[in-house]
Scaffold this active site. Structure first.
Site: not given
Ligand code: PEP
Ligand code: MG
Length: 393
Positions: A40, A149, A157-158, A193, A225, A266, A293, A318, A346-347, A369
Site C-alpha cells: 500500500s 494486505h 489495513q492494520e 504482515e 492503520d 494512521e 504514512d 519507513k 517495517h514494510r 511497527k
Molecule cells: C503501512 O501501510 O504502514 C505498511 C506497513 O504497509 P506497506 O508496507 O504495504 O505500505
Molecule cells: Mg501505513
C-alpha cells in the site's frame, strides 16, 4: 574508509517477490543489508526500481556496476558521505535512475560497516548520527490484517495492539495476546504482515475482540492503520461494501475513539485529502495520534508541510520511502522539530534484515511497527529489540 568490495544480488521477500541484498567490505570488515517492499505504497514515495518481469535485476546491476565503480575512487569519512554520494550519483528527486531499493541496500550496509569499524552497536551509531536519545519503542503489534494486505476481508489495513514498556516486558504480553486472539478466531489465514486475516460482517467486531484483550492485558491499547488511500475511489471511502464520505468516515473514527479508546489512527484519509486530515486532527488530535504514512512518505519537506497545515501530530518513518539512511534520519529530525512523535515501520514485504529495530531504538522512536508474531522475518525484529535492550543495559 575505502569500501573495496561491493556486491548485490536478488533475494526473495515474505511475499516471494524479488528484493535487493547488498554486501560491502572494507578490509577485514563486512556488512550485508537487504531492503523491504511495500504494497500500500504512497504515490510520493521514492521509486523502487522493478523491471517489467517483477525482478530487481536492474537495481542489482546498478549496485554491481555504477555504484561499485563510483566507490572505487572514494575514501569515505562517514556513512553520511556514502549517502551523499549515492544521492548525487542517482541525481533524481525520486531515486528513479538507480532505484531507491538499490541505494537503500547500500546505505544500510554502509551504516553497519561504519558502526563495525567504530565498534559500536548499530542503534548507537544511528543515535549519534542524528543527535537522538536512544530508547525502547512501544510495540505496535499487528494483530489483524485487512485492506490490500488481506484481500479486504477487513476494511482497515492494520488492527494493532500498542504495548507500553520496554521490549522484554511488552513482548511476553504481545505473545500471550496474539495466541489468545488466535484461539478466539480459530482457523483463519494470515495477512501479509503476519497478523490474522479473519472475515467479519461488521466494522466493530475486530475492535470488540481487541477491546477484550485490552481488558485482559495491562498497558495495552488499540491502534489502526486505515491506509485509506486504498479505500478511496470515486470520491468515497468503501468499507464493507458501503460508501462513506470524508465527513461520515470522520464521524466513524470519532465513534471508534470514544467507544474503544483508540490510541492512534494512521492514514485516516486518502493521501491527497490534506484538508480532511487537518479537520480530523483538529477534532481528535488532543486525544490520539493521527499518524501520516502515505501522506508524508518519510520526506522531510512533506512532513514540514503537513505540520504547517496541522494535518497530523505523528509521523510514520519507513527508510525505503526515501531511499537512504541519511534522509530517513533527516525525516526524523523534521518530525522532532515539530514536536511530533515518530513511529518506525517495517514494510508489508520484509526480509530477515533487522535494521528497522536498531533504527527505531536509535532514533528514540515512540513506537515500532514490525508486524504480527507469525513470520520469522517479523520475529527477527522483535528478537533484535531484545538483544538491543541487553546491549544498552
Ligand atoms: C503501512 O501501510 O504502514 C505498511 C506497513 O504497509 P506497506 O508496507 O504495504 O505500505
Ligand atoms: Mg501505513
Amino acid at each position: 574508509m575505502r569500501i573495496d568490495f561491493v556486491s548485490a544480488r536478488s533475494i526473495l521477500d515474505t511475499r516471494g517477490r524479488a528484493t535487493v541484498e547488498t554486501t560491502l567490505s572494507a578490509g577485514m570488515f563486512s556488512a550485508t543489508a537487504s531492503v523491504p517492499s511495500g504494497k500500500s505504497t504512497g504515490s510520493h514515495e521514492a521509486c523502487e526500481l522493478r523491471d517489467a518481469d517483477g525482478s530487481v535485476a536492474s537495481a542489482v546491476a546498478n549496485v554491481n556496476g555504477e555504484i561499485a565503480q563510483a566507490f572505487r575512487d572514494c575514501d569515505f569519512a562517514s556513512a553520511d558521505e556514502v549517502d551523499a554520494l549515492l544521492i548525487a550519483l542517482d541525481g533524481t528527486p525520486e531515486k528513479s535512475r538507480l532505484g531507491a531499493n538499490a541505494l537503500l541496500a547500500v546505505s544500510i550496509a554502509a551504516t553497519r560497516l561504519f558502526a563495525q569499524v567504530e565498534e559500536i552497536p548499530l542503534w548507537r551509531a544511528i543515535a549519534a548520527r542524528g543527535g537522538f536519545t536512544a530508547t525502547a519503542p512501544r510495540l505496535y503489534i499487528n494483530m489483524m490484517n485487512g485492506g490490500v494486505h488481506a484481500g479486504f476481508k477487513l476494511p482497515f489495513q492494520e488492527y494493532l495492539l500498542v504495548i507500553e514498556g520496554k521490549t522484554s516486558d511488552a513482548l511476553p504480553i504481545a505473545r500471550e495476546a496474539f495466541a489468545k486472539l488466535g484461539e478466539r478466531l480459530g482457523s483463519v489465514s494470515m495477512g501479509d504482515e503476519g497478523g490474522y486475516a479473519p472475515t467479519f460482517d461488521t466494522l466493530e467486531k475486530p475492535f470488540e475482540l481487541l477491546a477484550g484483550l485490552v481488558q485482559e492485558f495491562p498497558h495495552t491499547s488499540i491502534a489502526i492503520d486505515a491506509a485509506a488511500s486504498e479505500l478511496y475511489r470515486d470520491g468515497a471511502y468503501h468499507l464493507l461494501g458501503k460508501p462513506y464520505s470524508a465527513e461520515e468516515l470522520s464521524a466513524l473514527y470519532r465513534e471508534l475513539v470514544e467507544r474503544f479508546s483508540l490510541y492512534s489512527i494512521e492514514d485516516p484519509f486518502d493521501e491527497e485529502s490534506a484538508d480532511d486530515f487537518s479537520r480530523l486532527t483538529a477534532l481528535l488530535g488532543e486525544k490520539i495520534l493521527i499518524i501520516g504514512d502515505d501522506l508524508t512518505v518519510t520526506n522531510p519537506a512533506r512532513i514540514k508541510e503537513a505540520a504547517e497545515r496541522k494535518e497530523i501530530n505523528a509521523v510514520l518513518i519507513k527508510p525505503n520511502q526515501i531511499g537512504t539512511v541519511r534522509e530517513a534520519i533527516q525525516a526524523v529530525q523534521a518530525t522532532y522539530a515539530e514536536d511530533f512523535v515518530a513511529v518506525a515501520s517495517h514494510r508489508s514485504g520484509e526480509t530477515d534484515d533487522t535494521f528497522i529495530a536498531d533504527f527505531a531504538y536509535g532514533i528514540g522512536a515512540h513506537g515500532i511497527k514490525a508486524g504480527g508474531l507469525a513470520q520469522p522475518e517479523r520475529l527477527a525484529k522483535y528478537e533484535r529489540l531484545l538483544e538491543i535492550e541487553h546491549e544498552a543495559s
